[in-house]
Scaffold this motif. Sequence first.
Motif, PDB file in Angstrom:
ATOM      1  N   PHE A 123       8.779 -20.023   9.504  1.00  0.00           N
ATOM      2  CA  PHE A 123       9.248 -19.721  10.857  1.00  0.00           C
ATOM      3  C   PHE A 123       8.909 -18.272  11.128  1.00  0.00           C
ATOM      4  CE2 PHE A 123      12.364 -23.050   9.663  1.00  0.00           C
ATOM      5  CZ  PHE A 123      12.212 -23.908  10.743  1.00  0.00           C
ATOM      6  N   GLU A 124       8.519 -17.987  12.356  1.00  0.00           N
ATOM      7  CA  GLU A 124       8.366 -16.607  12.811  1.00  0.00           C
ATOM      8  C   GLU A 124       9.305 -16.409  13.983  1.00  0.00           C
ATOM      9  OE1 GLU A 124       4.306 -15.485  13.551  1.00  0.00           O
ATOM     10  OE2 GLU A 124       3.855 -15.429  11.405  1.00  0.00           O
ATOM     11  N   MET A 125      10.177 -15.426  13.832  1.00  0.00           N
ATOM     12  CA  MET A 125      11.196 -15.154  14.843  1.00  0.00           C
ATOM     13  C   MET A 125      11.024 -13.716  15.319  1.00  0.00           C
ATOM     14  SD  MET A 125      15.339 -15.594  14.371  1.00  0.00           S
ATOM     15  CE  MET A 125      15.527 -14.408  13.055  1.00  0.00           C
ATOM     16  N   PRO A 126      10.869 -13.501  16.625  1.00  0.00           N
ATOM     17  CA  PRO A 126      10.751 -12.123  17.113  1.00  0.00           C
ATOM     18  C   PRO A 126      11.971 -11.292  16.726  1.00  0.00           C
ATOM     19  CG  PRO A 126      10.328 -13.710  18.885  1.00  0.00           C
ATOM     20  CD  PRO A 126      10.861 -14.480  17.710  1.00  0.00           C
ATOM     21  N   ALA A 127      11.773 -10.015  16.434  1.00  0.00           N
ATOM     22  CA  ALA A 127      12.892  -9.118  16.109  1.00  0.00           C
ATOM     23  C   ALA A 127      13.902  -9.110  17.261  1.00  0.00           C
ATOM     24  CB  ALA A 127      12.376  -7.715  15.818  1.00  0.00           C
ATOM     25  N   LYS A 128      13.414  -9.286  18.488  1.00  0.00           N
ATOM     26  CA  LYS A 128      14.294  -9.333  19.657  1.00  0.00           C
ATOM     27  C   LYS A 128      15.298 -10.487  19.540  1.00  0.00           C
ATOM     28  CE  LYS A 128      14.372  -9.587  24.657  1.00  0.00           C
ATOM     29  NZ  LYS A 128      13.631  -9.713  25.900  1.00  0.00           N
ATOM     30  N   SER A 129      14.892 -11.581  18.907  1.00  0.00           N
ATOM     31  CA  SER A 129      15.797 -12.722  18.717  1.00  0.00           C
ATOM     32  C   SER A 129      17.019 -12.319  17.909  1.00  0.00           C
ATOM     33  CB  SER A 129      15.082 -13.857  17.979  1.00  0.00           C
ATOM     34  OG  SER A 129      14.038 -14.378  18.751  1.00  0.00           O
ATOM     35  N   LEU A 130      16.778 -11.644  16.788  1.00  0.00           N
ATOM     36  CA  LEU A 130      17.900 -11.227  15.945  1.00  0.00           C
ATOM     37  C   LEU A 130      18.791 -10.238  16.680  1.00  0.00           C
ATOM     38  CD1 LEU A 130      19.313 -11.506  13.228  1.00  0.00           C
ATOM     39  CD2 LEU A 130      17.868  -9.658  12.368  1.00  0.00           C
ATOM     40  N   GLN A 131      18.226  -9.502  17.611  1.00  0.00           N
ATOM     41  CA  GLN A 131      19.022  -8.535  18.367  1.00  0.00           C
ATOM     42  C   GLN A 131      19.837  -9.192  19.475  1.00  0.00           C
ATOM     43  OE1 GLN A 131      19.536  -5.172  17.702  1.00  0.00           O
ATOM     44  NE2 GLN A 131      21.140  -5.539  19.206  1.00  0.00           N
ATOM     45  N   SER A 132      19.228 -10.109  20.251  1.00  0.00           N
ATOM     46  CA  SER A 132      19.905 -10.515  21.485  1.00  0.00           C
ATOM     47  C   SER A 132      19.863 -12.002  21.836  1.00  0.00           C
ATOM     48  CB  SER A 132      19.324  -9.719  22.650  1.00  0.00           C
ATOM     49  OG  SER A 132      17.937 -10.002  22.794  1.00  0.00           O
ATOM     50  N   ALA A 133      19.378 -12.866  20.985  1.00  0.00           N
ATOM     51  CA  ALA A 133      19.283 -14.293  21.324  1.00  0.00           C
ATOM     52  C   ALA A 133      20.655 -14.897  21.621  1.00  0.00           C
ATOM     53  CB  ALA A 133      18.609 -15.054  20.182  1.00  0.00           C
ATOM     54  N   THR A 134      20.643 -15.940  22.433  1.00  0.00           N
ATOM     55  CA  THR A 134      21.886 -16.613  22.812  1.00  0.00           C
ATOM     56  C   THR A 134      21.960 -18.050  22.300  1.00  0.00           C
ATOM     57  OG1 THR A 134      20.880 -17.280  24.902  1.00  0.00           O
ATOM     58  CG2 THR A 134      22.163 -15.228  24.897  1.00  0.00           C
ATOM     59  N   LYS A 135      20.953 -18.454  21.508  1.00  0.00           N
ATOM     60  CA  LYS A 135      20.923 -19.816  20.972  1.00  0.00           C
ATOM     61  C   LYS A 135      20.647 -19.776  19.474  1.00  0.00           C
ATOM     62  CE  LYS A 135      18.708 -21.475  25.183  1.00  0.00           C
ATOM     63  NZ  LYS A 135      17.424 -21.941  25.715  1.00  0.00           N
ATOM     64  N   VAL A 136      21.286 -20.687  18.748  1.00  0.00           N
ATOM     65  CA  VAL A 136      20.960 -20.935  17.346  1.00  0.00           C
ATOM     66  C   VAL A 136      20.344 -22.323  17.310  1.00  0.00           C
ATOM     67  CG1 VAL A 136      21.873 -21.292  15.028  1.00  0.00           C
ATOM     68  CG2 VAL A 136      22.821 -19.494  16.462  1.00  0.00           C
ATOM     69  N   VAL A 137      19.141 -22.429  16.740  1.00  0.00           N
ATOM     70  CA  VAL A 137      18.432 -23.711  16.746  1.00  0.00           C
ATOM     71  C   VAL A 137      18.124 -24.165  15.327  1.00  0.00           C
ATOM     72  CG1 VAL A 137      17.386 -23.313  19.011  1.00  0.00           C
ATOM     73  CG2 VAL A 137      16.160 -22.607  16.956  1.00  0.00           C
ATOM     74  N   ILE A 138      17.980 -25.454  15.202  1.00  0.00           N
ATOM     75  CA  ILE A 138      17.440 -26.085  14.003  1.00  0.00           C
ATOM     76  C   ILE A 138      16.260 -26.906  14.512  1.00  0.00           C
ATOM     77  CG2 ILE A 138      17.814 -27.824  12.239  1.00  0.00           C
ATOM     78  CD1 ILE A 138      19.256 -25.350  11.581  1.00  0.00           C
ATOM     79  N   ILE A 177       9.703 -19.253  16.835  1.00  0.00           N
ATOM     80  CA  ILE A 177      11.038 -19.269  17.427  1.00  0.00           C
ATOM     81  C   ILE A 177      10.977 -18.405  18.689  1.00  0.00           C
ATOM     82  CG2 ILE A 177      13.467 -18.659  17.042  1.00  0.00           C
ATOM     83  CD1 ILE A 177      12.464 -20.917  15.218  1.00  0.00           C
ATOM     84  N   LYS A 178      11.562 -18.892  19.776  1.00  0.00           N
ATOM     85  CA  LYS A 178      11.535 -18.158  21.044  1.00  0.00           C
ATOM     86  C   LYS A 178      12.448 -16.933  20.990  1.00  0.00           C
ATOM     87  CE  LYS A 178      10.826 -22.446  23.569  1.00  0.00           C
ATOM     88  NZ  LYS A 178      11.470 -23.405  24.471  1.00  0.00           N
ATOM     89  N   GLU A 179      12.243 -16.004  21.919  1.00  0.00           N
ATOM     90  CA  GLU A 179      13.030 -14.760  21.953  1.00  0.00           C
ATOM     91  C   GLU A 179      14.513 -14.985  22.202  1.00  0.00           C
ATOM     92  OE1 GLU A 179      11.248 -12.009  24.723  1.00  0.00           O
ATOM     93  OE2 GLU A 179       9.833 -11.306  23.204  1.00  0.00           O
ATOM     94  N   ASP A 180      14.875 -16.109  22.841  1.00  0.00           N
ATOM     95  CA  ASP A 180      16.295 -16.356  23.110  1.00  0.00           C
ATOM     96  C   ASP A 180      16.927 -17.252  22.042  1.00  0.00           C
ATOM     97  OD1 ASP A 180      15.018 -18.736  23.862  1.00  0.00           O
ATOM     98  OD2 ASP A 180      16.366 -19.076  25.569  1.00  0.00           O
TER      99      ASP A 180
END
Length: 188
Positions: A72-87, A98-101
């Motif tokens: 998986f590749e997750m933008p650093a912005k995701s760890l900072q401000s995402a509003t969803k947890v996905v599987i 993984i999307k930014e949100d």
Amino acid sequence: MKTLVVLAFFASLSLNTIAQKYVPVVKEGTVLNYDAFAKGLGQHIPLVFTIKSLGDPIKIQWDVDGYGTGSFEMPAKSLQSATKVVIKQPDPGAVTQIKEDETIIAISKDAFNNMVKDKAFEMNGQRFVVTADTAVCKINDKRLDVIYAISLNGKSEAWIVNNPDFPLVYRAKNISHGIDFTLTGIKE
């Protein structure tokens, strides 16, 4: 009398050590073992995630016995401000973006800060409130420091590791697309 004071002092030190809860440090090379329960299939799936990079993007390798491996590749912005947890079911041998949100295996730092400060946060379109939980959460035979939150409708639950740098989801029930998951082991 001096002996009694010394004994009391050492007893208080040992109680503090016993009462202290474990907060794992997530860094490059950390291996996280999860048990995912696919409700629709009635099946437990052991997942292994290895943190390969905490840069931008954050790279997490996944392994599922009998299915394959990928990342998986997750933008650093995701760890900072995402509003969803996905599987997401990834394809073996592929890189799943993984999307930014969105985050995977963690809530965002912003959500964590709201959880600590306001005792509430938003995740997956639901509002969660922090509530006392008497369950003992353990990892590697150590009592884990977690914060328990439940959705306002009472149907979704999350246990979040009390780590503002990487707020892992220890356990999630009714959070994401019919899959519940629990952290079962960690190698820092």
